[in-house]
Design a protein around this motif. Structure first.
Motif, mmCIF file in Angstrom:
data_model
loop_
_atom_site.group_PDB
_atom_site.id
_atom_site.type_symbol
_atom_site.label_atom_id
_atom_site.label_comp_id
_atom_site.label_asym_id
_atom_site.label_seq_id
_atom_site.Cartn_x
_atom_site.Cartn_y
_atom_site.Cartn_z
ATOM 1 N N ALA A 24 -24.483 13.238 -5.691
ATOM 2 C CA ALA A 24 -23.210 12.600 -4.898
ATOM 3 C C ALA A 24 -21.253 12.757 -4.967
ATOM 4 C CB ALA A 24 -23.252 11.658 -3.436
ATOM 5 N N SER A 25 -21.440 13.826 -4.650
ATOM 6 C CA SER A 25 -19.839 14.502 -5.060
ATOM 7 C C SER A 25 -18.473 13.407 -4.008
ATOM 8 C CB SER A 25 -19.766 15.288 -5.616
ATOM 9 O OG SER A 25 -19.716 16.267 -4.828
ATOM 10 N N GLY A 26 -17.448 13.554 -4.425
ATOM 11 C CA GLY A 26 -16.259 13.163 -3.192
ATOM 12 C C GLY A 26 -16.939 12.005 -2.411
ATOM 13 N N VAL A 27 -17.288 10.993 -2.856
ATOM 14 C CA VAL A 27 -18.077 9.748 -2.040
ATOM 15 C C VAL A 27 -17.020 8.384 -2.509
ATOM 16 C CG1 VAL A 27 -19.671 8.463 -1.726
ATOM 17 C CG2 VAL A 27 -20.173 10.631 -2.181
ATOM 18 N N LYS A 28 -16.904 7.924 -1.398
ATOM 19 C CA LYS A 28 -15.645 6.785 -1.990
ATOM 20 C C LYS A 28 -17.194 5.653 -2.108
ATOM 21 C CE LYS A 28 -12.851 3.392 -0.607
ATOM 22 N NZ LYS A 28 -11.338 2.878 0.734
ATOM 23 N N VAL A 29 -16.791 4.814 -3.435
ATOM 24 C CA VAL A 29 -17.857 3.570 -3.965
ATOM 25 C C VAL A 29 -16.677 2.389 -4.149
ATOM 26 C CG1 VAL A 29 -18.783 2.669 -5.882
ATOM 27 C CG2 VAL A 29 -19.088 5.284 -5.518
ATOM 28 N N THR A 30 -17.058 1.190 -3.169
ATOM 29 C CA THR A 30 -16.581 0.194 -2.900
ATOM 30 C C THR A 30 -17.042 -1.307 -3.903
ATOM 31 O OG1 THR A 30 -15.257 0.960 -0.923
ATOM 32 C CG2 THR A 30 -15.014 -1.210 -1.460
ATOM 33 N N VAL A 31 -16.728 -1.982 -4.274
ATOM 34 C CA VAL A 31 -17.042 -3.022 -5.212
ATOM 35 C C VAL A 31 -16.512 -4.180 -3.641
ATOM 36 C CG1 VAL A 31 -17.606 -4.118 -6.796
ATOM 37 C CG2 VAL A 31 -17.479 -2.276 -7.095
ATOM 38 N N TYR A 32 -18.092 -5.004 -3.314
ATOM 39 C CA TYR A 32 -17.350 -6.363 -3.138
ATOM 40 C C TYR A 32 -17.994 -7.754 -3.234
ATOM 41 C CZ TYR A 32 -16.222 -3.738 1.532
ATOM 42 O OH TYR A 32 -16.763 -1.692 1.935
ATOM 43 N N GLY A 33 -16.988 -8.101 -3.428
ATOM 44 C CA GLY A 33 -18.099 -10.248 -2.954
ATOM 45 C C GLY A 33 -18.698 -9.968 -1.977
ATOM 46 N N ALA A 34 -19.177 -10.660 -2.175
ATOM 47 C CA ALA A 34 -20.314 -11.379 -0.939
ATOM 48 C C ALA A 34 -19.643 -13.214 -0.483
ATOM 49 C CB ALA A 34 -22.021 -11.484 -0.785
ATOM 50 N N GLY A 35 -19.479 -13.901 -0.097
ATOM 51 C CA GLY A 35 -18.682 -15.188 -0.477
ATOM 52 C C GLY A 35 -19.813 -15.979 1.087
ATOM 53 N N ARG A 36 -19.436 -17.268 1.217
ATOM 54 C CA ARG A 36 -20.348 -17.809 2.222
ATOM 55 C C ARG A 36 -20.103 -17.055 3.238
ATOM 56 N NH1 ARG A 36 -23.026 -22.635 3.209
ATOM 57 N NH2 ARG A 36 -22.958 -23.516 4.875
ATOM 58 N N SER A 37 -18.684 -17.052 3.669
ATOM 59 C CA SER A 37 -18.380 -16.726 4.870
ATOM 60 C C SER A 37 -17.067 -15.405 5.175
ATOM 61 C CB SER A 37 -17.350 -18.053 6.042
ATOM 62 O OG SER A 37 -16.581 -18.185 4.972
ATOM 63 N N SER A 38 -17.072 -14.368 3.675
ATOM 64 C CA SER A 38 -17.457 -13.025 4.825
ATOM 65 C C SER A 38 -17.204 -12.667 3.008
ATOM 66 C CB SER A 38 -15.023 -13.576 4.697
ATOM 67 O OG SER A 38 -14.595 -14.115 3.693
ATOM 68 N N ALA A 39 -17.049 -11.205 3.526
ATOM 69 C CA ALA A 39 -16.856 -10.093 2.195
ATOM 70 C C ALA A 39 -15.071 -9.537 2.207
ATOM 71 C CB ALA A 39 -18.209 -8.783 2.743
ATOM 72 N N THR A 40 -15.045 -9.915 0.369
ATOM 73 C CA THR A 40 -13.743 -9.373 0.038
ATOM 74 C C THR A 40 -14.063 -7.657 -1.259
ATOM 75 O OG1 THR A 40 -13.410 -11.772 -0.538
ATOM 76 C CG2 THR A 40 -12.645 -10.025 -1.429
ATOM 77 N N ARG A 41 -13.251 -7.197 -0.886
ATOM 78 C CA ARG A 41 -13.122 -5.626 -1.048
ATOM 79 C C ARG A 41 -12.534 -6.473 -2.079
ATOM 80 N NH1 ARG A 41 -9.544 -1.936 -2.603
ATOM 81 N NH2 ARG A 41 -9.638 -0.579 -2.681
ATOM 82 N N LEU A 42 -13.076 -5.859 -3.644
ATOM 83 C CA LEU A 42 -13.048 -6.363 -5.308
ATOM 84 C C LEU A 42 -12.170 -4.544 -6.220
ATOM 85 C CD1 LEU A 42 -15.893 -8.182 -6.130
ATOM 86 C CD2 LEU A 42 -13.449 -8.727 -4.894
ATOM 87 N N GLY A 43 -12.398 -3.763 -5.343
ATOM 88 C CA GLY A 43 -12.259 -2.658 -5.689
ATOM 89 C C GLY A 43 -12.999 -1.192 -5.799
ATOM 90 N N SER A 44 -11.934 0.209 -5.877
ATOM 91 C CA SER A 44 -12.929 1.661 -5.480
ATOM 92 C C SER A 44 -12.563 2.536 -5.939
ATOM 93 C CB SER A 44 -12.423 1.359 -3.883
ATOM 94 O OG SER A 44 -11.573 1.831 -3.104
ATOM 95 N N ALA A 45 -13.213 3.570 -5.690
ATOM 96 C CA ALA A 45 -13.205 5.000 -6.011
ATOM 97 C C ALA A 45 -13.802 5.616 -5.804
ATOM 98 C CB ALA A 45 -13.928 4.640 -7.396
ATOM 99 N N VAL A 46 -13.375 6.914 -6.249
ATOM 100 C CA VAL A 46 -14.066 7.945 -5.614
ATOM 101 C C VAL A 46 -15.102 8.763 -6.769
ATOM 102 C CG1 VAL A 46 -14.015 10.380 -4.593
ATOM 103 C CG2 VAL A 46 -12.600 8.423 -3.836
ATOM 104 N N THR A 47 -16.249 9.388 -6.334
ATOM 105 C CA THR A 47 -17.497 9.955 -7.374
ATOM 106 C C THR A 47 -16.920 11.475 -7.699
ATOM 107 O OG1 THR A 47 -18.750 11.131 -5.412
ATOM 108 C CG2 THR A 47 -19.609 9.138 -6.617
ATOM 109 N N SER A 48 -16.657 11.427 -9.806
ATOM 110 C CA SER A 48 -16.493 12.918 -9.488
ATOM 111 C C SER A 48 -17.571 14.240 -8.859
ATOM 112 C CB SER A 48 -16.725 13.098 -11.187
ATOM 113 O OG SER A 48 -18.238 12.722 -12.017
ATOM 114 N N SER A 49 -17.835 15.320 -9.457
ATOM 115 C CA SER A 49 -18.577 16.270 -8.730
ATOM 116 C C SER A 49 -20.358 15.839 -10.072
ATOM 117 C CB SER A 49 -18.308 17.502 -10.045
ATOM 118 O OG SER A 49 -18.039 17.302 -11.030
#
Length: 387
Positions: free
Chosen positions: A46-71
């Protein structure tokens, strides 16, 4: 006063501030983690797809970082993990409909590499279903962490393949969970390797009556997990268009309910089941190990992922003919009704025996006589029903 000393002092303050910022930057870098992996549509990159890493807490989810997949579908995200909660990764294509995910793990045991595909998506969405808030995931512990661990008993995020728990006995071919799981993965695949029209059909088929239609493949699977009687025939028809994950169901199921079987821990005709505050299960056994006769004298405790606790079968403390009743007290102690011993046994939260060899007995006409049901009040009072 001249300006010279003032300029010197200002320079000193600026240097000190710069040094502090440098220390903070170095500390953040030292605490950073790197997640690398591959996003697949079954076996296709799956190329050109955005991957985002999240941290799930008690009352919210926090975006921790992201990248786009290669070919080749590969990606690398550098992020700083949270102190607690759960880390997960989600993908998103340009349409927003094709989404996949995988559980990265609790902060204490994070995966360094993951394969994100339809199987990891079904595993994570089913296990974490009750913690979805739209497309975000968060909630209280220990449930959030236990759910994340359960996802790994369905699919291995490190490989994207079936977990050994699901693939082998007493699961595997012994129940319909494995083919149901694979069919759900094929339902997701109908969108991830299909057209936008295919995705629209999936989201429509996954709509729960009386609720809004899901907006992407992840929320669709989470909704099916919460409402397993959702449109079995319509969703099965979608799965029939993509049969890449096998073995799958040969016909539409009655429901999409899936469950894992755990047998380790000395089970023999288990009776009651009680859960403690950590999500561990406590179960009495009607029979003695090795057959269908003899009075059960042991209690089995399992972790939320089915691992036997405290060395396996717990014996002693007057446990005799157990299997009819048990309850966890507010203190975390476990009260057990001994049908065969006319007594009550007491275990500590770590499986330690707290009752005497014959258990706690209360004689006379108002005493214990083949006790069965047990409940513990908020103040610790134990209520027992005799047979």
């Amino acid at each position: 006063l001249s300006n010279r000393p003032l300029r010197s002092a200002t320079k000193t303050v600026l240097l000190a501030a710069a040094a502090s910022l440098l220390c903070l930057s170095l500390a953040s870098a030292a605490n950073a983690d790197t997640l690398s992996g591959t996003v697949l549509k079954n076996s296709a990159a799956a190329s050109g797809v955005k991957v985002t890493v999240y941290g799930a807490g008690r009352s919210s989810a926090t975006r921790l970082g992201s990248a786009v997949t290669s070919s080749t579908g590969s990606f690398t995200v550098t992020y700083t993990p949270p102190a607690a909660g759960l880390v997960y990764a989600m993908t998103q294509d340009a349409s927003g409909r094709r989404r996949e995910m995988a559980v990265v793990g609790p902060p204490s045991a994070l995966e360094a590499k993951v394969v994100i595909n339809e199987r990891t998506t079904v595993a994570a969405a089913f296990a974490l279903a009750q913690f979805f808030h739209g497309s975000a995931i968060y909630g209280a512990q220990p449930g959030l962490g236990n759910a994340g661990a359960t996802a790994r008993n369905l699919a291995d995020p490190a490989t994207g393949k079936l977990s050994s728990v699901l693939a082998n006995s007493p699961n595997g071919n012994a129940s319909d969970t494995l083919p149901t799981f694979n069919t759900l993965a094929n339902i997701v695949l109908a969108c991830t390797r299909g057209t936008w029209a295919d995705c629209a059909r999936l989201l429509k088929a996954a709509k729960v009556p009386g609720q809004s239609a899901p907006t992407n493949t992840i929320t669709a699977i989470a909704g099916i997990a919460r409402n397993p009687r959702t449109n079995p025939k319509g969703l099965f028809r979608l799965a029939a268009t993509k049969k890449n994950y096998t073995a799958a169901l040969s016909k539409a199921p009655v429901s999409w309910l899936i469950g894992l079987v755990y047998t380790a821990g000395g089970f023999n005709a288990p009776g009651y089941i009680a859960f403690d505050a950590d999500g561990n299960s406590w179960t009495g056994n009607n029979f003695a190990p090795g057959g269908t006769s003899g009075i059960g004298a042991g209690v089995t405790a399992l972790s939320p992922t089915g691992t036997p606790l405290f060395g396996g079968l717990i014996l002693g403390g007057g446990i005799q003919g157990v299997g009819w009743g048990g309850a966890v007290a507010p203190s975390g102690n476990i009260w057990i009704a001994n049908y065969g011993g006319d007594s009550m046994s007491l275990l500590g939260p770590s499986g330690q025996i707290l009752s005497p060899a014959g258990g706690f007995k209360q004689g006379g006409s108002s005493g214990l006589s083949k006790p069965q049901g047990v409940a513990v009040a908020a103040d610790g009072t134990v209520w027992i029903a005799n047979f």
